[in-house]
Scaffold this motif. Sequence first.
Motif, PDB file in Angstrom:
ATOM      1  N   ALA A   1      63.596  68.423  14.641  1.00  0.00           N
ATOM      2  CA  ALA A   1      64.223  68.772  15.919  1.00  0.00           C
ATOM      3  C   ALA A   1      65.611  68.152  16.069  1.00  0.00           C
ATOM      4  N   ALA A   2      65.790  66.946  15.518  1.00  0.00           N
ATOM      5  CA  ALA A   2      67.061  66.236  15.694  1.00  0.00           C
ATOM      6  C   ALA A   2      67.443  65.510  14.397  1.00  0.00           C
ATOM      7  N   PRO A   3      67.779  66.277  13.338  1.00  0.00           N
ATOM      8  CA  PRO A   3      68.024  65.663  12.030  1.00  0.00           C
ATOM      9  C   PRO A   3      69.127  64.611  12.020  1.00  0.00           C
ATOM     10  N   LYS A   4      70.225  64.873  12.718  1.00  0.00           N
ATOM     11  CA  LYS A   4      71.342  63.921  12.680  1.00  0.00           C
ATOM     12  C   LYS A   4      71.002  62.633  13.430  1.00  0.00           C
TER      13      LYS A   4
ATOM     14  N   THR B   1      69.752  63.916  23.610  1.00  0.00           N
ATOM     15  CA  THR B   1      68.932  64.313  22.460  1.00  0.00           C
ATOM     16  C   THR B   1      67.662  63.468  22.371  1.00  0.00           C
ATOM     17  N   VAL B   2      66.510  64.135  22.348  1.00  0.00           N
ATOM     18  CA  VAL B   2      65.224  63.458  22.148  1.00  0.00           C
ATOM     19  C   VAL B   2      64.922  63.481  20.650  1.00  0.00           C
ATOM     20  N   PHE B   3      64.782  62.292  20.033  1.00  0.00           N
ATOM     21  CA  PHE B   3      64.567  62.276  18.583  1.00  0.00           C
ATOM     22  C   PHE B   3      63.365  61.440  18.159  1.00  0.00           C
ATOM     23  N   GLY B   4      62.586  60.958  19.122  1.00  0.00           N
ATOM     24  CA  GLY B   4      61.383  60.203  18.786  1.00  0.00           C
ATOM     25  C   GLY B   4      60.494  60.013  20.005  1.00  0.00           C
ATOM     26  N   GLN B   5      59.295  59.483  19.761  1.00  0.00           N
ATOM     27  CA  GLN B   5      58.331  59.258  20.843  1.00  0.00           C
ATOM     28  C   GLN B   5      57.506  58.015  20.525  1.00  0.00           C
TER      29      GLN B   5
ATOM     30  N   VAL C   1      68.078  61.374  13.944  1.00  0.00           N
ATOM     31  CA  VAL C   1      67.075  60.627  13.168  1.00  0.00           C
ATOM     32  C   VAL C   1      67.733  59.940  11.969  1.00  0.00           C
ATOM     33  N   GLU C   2      68.594  60.670  11.262  1.00  0.00           N
ATOM     34  CA  GLU C   2      69.287  60.075  10.098  1.00  0.00           C
ATOM     35  C   GLU C   2      70.129  58.874  10.539  1.00  0.00           C
ATOM     36  N   ASN C   3      70.838  59.027  11.628  1.00  0.00           N
ATOM     37  CA  ASN C   3      71.683  57.966  12.183  1.00  0.00           C
ATOM     38  C   ASN C   3      70.847  56.725  12.507  1.00  0.00           C
ATOM     39  N   PHE C   4      69.747  56.931  13.211  1.00  0.00           N
ATOM     40  CA  PHE C   4      68.901  55.813  13.645  1.00  0.00           C
ATOM     41  C   PHE C   4      68.261  55.118  12.444  1.00  0.00           C
ATOM     42  N   LYS C   5      67.713  55.927  11.530  1.00  0.00           N
ATOM     43  CA  LYS C   5      67.029  55.361  10.359  1.00  0.00           C
ATOM     44  C   LYS C   5      67.999  54.581   9.476  1.00  0.00           C
ATOM     45  N   THR C   6      69.186  55.133   9.269  1.00  0.00           N
ATOM     46  CA  THR C   6      70.176  54.453   8.418  1.00  0.00           C
ATOM     47  C   THR C   6      70.601  53.134   9.056  1.00  0.00           C
ATOM     48  N   HIS C   7      70.891  53.166  10.363  1.00  0.00           N
ATOM     49  CA  HIS C   7      71.227  51.930  11.078  1.00  0.00           C
ATOM     50  C   HIS C   7      70.093  50.907  10.949  1.00  0.00           C
ATOM     51  N   ALA C   8      68.853  51.374  11.098  1.00  0.00           N
ATOM     52  CA  ALA C   8      67.699  50.469  11.021  1.00  0.00           C
ATOM     53  C   ALA C   8      67.604  49.844   9.625  1.00  0.00           C
TER      54      ALA C   8
ATOM     55  N   GLN D   1      78.721  52.420  17.088  1.00  0.00           N
ATOM     56  CA  GLN D   1      79.148  53.724  16.570  1.00  0.00           C
ATOM     57  C   GLN D   1      78.095  54.295  15.632  1.00  0.00           C
ATOM     58  N   SER D   2      78.235  55.562  15.360  1.00  0.00           N
ATOM     59  CA  SER D   2      77.271  56.227  14.476  1.00  0.00           C
ATOM     60  C   SER D   2      77.509  55.784  13.032  1.00  0.00           C
ATOM     61  N   VAL D   3      76.597  56.148  12.151  1.00  0.00           N
ATOM     62  CA  VAL D   3      76.750  55.796  10.737  1.00  0.00           C
ATOM     63  C   VAL D   3      77.921  56.533  10.100  1.00  0.00           C
ATOM     64  N   TRP D   4      78.400  57.584  10.759  1.00  0.00           N
ATOM     65  CA  TRP D   4      79.544  58.340  10.235  1.00  0.00           C
ATOM     66  C   TRP D   4      80.873  57.816  10.783  1.00  0.00           C
ATOM     67  N   GLY D   5      80.790  56.834  11.689  1.00  0.00           N
ATOM     68  CA  GLY D   5      82.005  56.234  12.229  1.00  0.00           C
ATOM     69  C   GLY D   5      82.632  56.994  13.383  1.00  0.00           C
ATOM     70  N   SER D   6      82.072  58.165  13.703  1.00  0.00           N
ATOM     71  CA  SER D   6      82.576  58.924  14.863  1.00  0.00           C
ATOM     72  C   SER D   6      81.395  59.556  15.586  1.00  0.00           C
ATOM     73  N   SER D   7      81.640  60.063  16.784  1.00  0.00           N
ATOM     74  CA  SER D   7      80.569  60.670  17.583  1.00  0.00           C
ATOM     75  C   SER D   7      79.978  61.880  16.872  1.00  0.00           C
ATOM     76  N   PHE D   8      78.697  62.135  17.125  1.00  0.00           N
ATOM     77  CA  PHE D   8      78.107  63.359  16.570  1.00  0.00           C
ATOM     78  C   PHE D   8      77.477  64.182  17.680  1.00  0.00           C
ATOM     79  N   GLU D   9      77.201  65.441  17.346  1.00  0.00           N
ATOM     80  CA  GLU D   9      76.826  66.417  18.373  1.00  0.00           C
ATOM     81  C   GLU D   9      75.391  66.253  18.866  1.00  0.00           C
ATOM     82  N   ASP D  10      75.151  66.762  20.062  1.00  0.00           N
ATOM     83  CA  ASP D  10      73.809  66.785  20.640  1.00  0.00           C
ATOM     84  C   ASP D  10      72.924  67.758  19.854  1.00  0.00           C
ATOM     85  N   GLU D  11      71.622  67.478  19.865  1.00  0.00           N
ATOM     86  CA  GLU D  11      70.641  68.353  19.211  1.00  0.00           C
ATOM     87  C   GLU D  11      69.504  68.572  20.215  1.00  0.00           C
ATOM     88  N   PHE D  12      69.442  69.766  20.766  1.00  0.00           N
ATOM     89  CA  PHE D  12      68.425  70.055  21.780  1.00  0.00           C
ATOM     90  C   PHE D  12      67.399  71.046  21.240  1.00  0.00           C
ATOM     91  N   ASP D  13      66.136  70.765  21.527  1.00  0.00           N
ATOM     92  CA  ASP D  13      65.044  71.636  21.108  1.00  0.00           C
ATOM     93  C   ASP D  13      64.136  71.831  22.319  1.00  0.00           C
TER      94      ASP D  13
END
Length: 201
Positions: free
Chosen positions: A33-36, A160-164, A38-45, A77-89
């Motif tokens: 539902a929110a690949p970016k 963006t909701v990316f976890g529960q 999730v990738e951002n959060f996991k990489t930061h973690a 900041q994000s792992v890409w160093g700039s803002s990233f887009e919303d992901e809505f499902d």
Amino acid sequence: MNLDQIKKPEVGEEIVIIKTNHGDIKVRLFPKAAPKAVENFKTHAKNGYYDGVTFHRVMKDFMVQGGDPDGSGRGGQSVWGSSFEDEFDPEYHNLRGSLSMANAGPNTNGSQFFIVQKGDVDKGFIAEMKKAGLEGGFSEDVVKAYENLGGTPWLDFKHTVFGQVFEGMDVVDKIANVKTGMGDKPKEDVVMEKVEVIEYK
């Protein structure tokens, strides 16, 4: 209710454990539902970016927010160093326990996130969601979930909701009840000691 959002993780699925000085919060992630996000959060973690970072904004009966390394609410900041887009499902909403991206408006996601703590939804909101129906992104299952669990439907399609959270909502409630001062900042630091990505067993 047949919502994927509130199902338990499956064995082998990657989950997150947010280890705080108040206890552990276990979260299932939604990479489809929110690949970016999730990738951002996991990489930061995995990089230790969140280790030692506080929940800098805590509002009882609303949410707890963290993920800003400088603890001001303006950093990170994000792992890409700039803002990233919303992901809505339309299947994923800001129910109680949802892990969602904090932002400063559309498509301004960085490193900050919040966990919804609110345990009810105003009846007027429920009626509005029923009226909006599927076209408004509120299926019968979603409305039922809001009625049963609570949450913040007015944040849907804005954050963006990316976890529960599937374990540790008692810890989220404990954090939500700490004494706060200016800017809803806890008077005593609520710290994420470690954020781990592991396989659910």
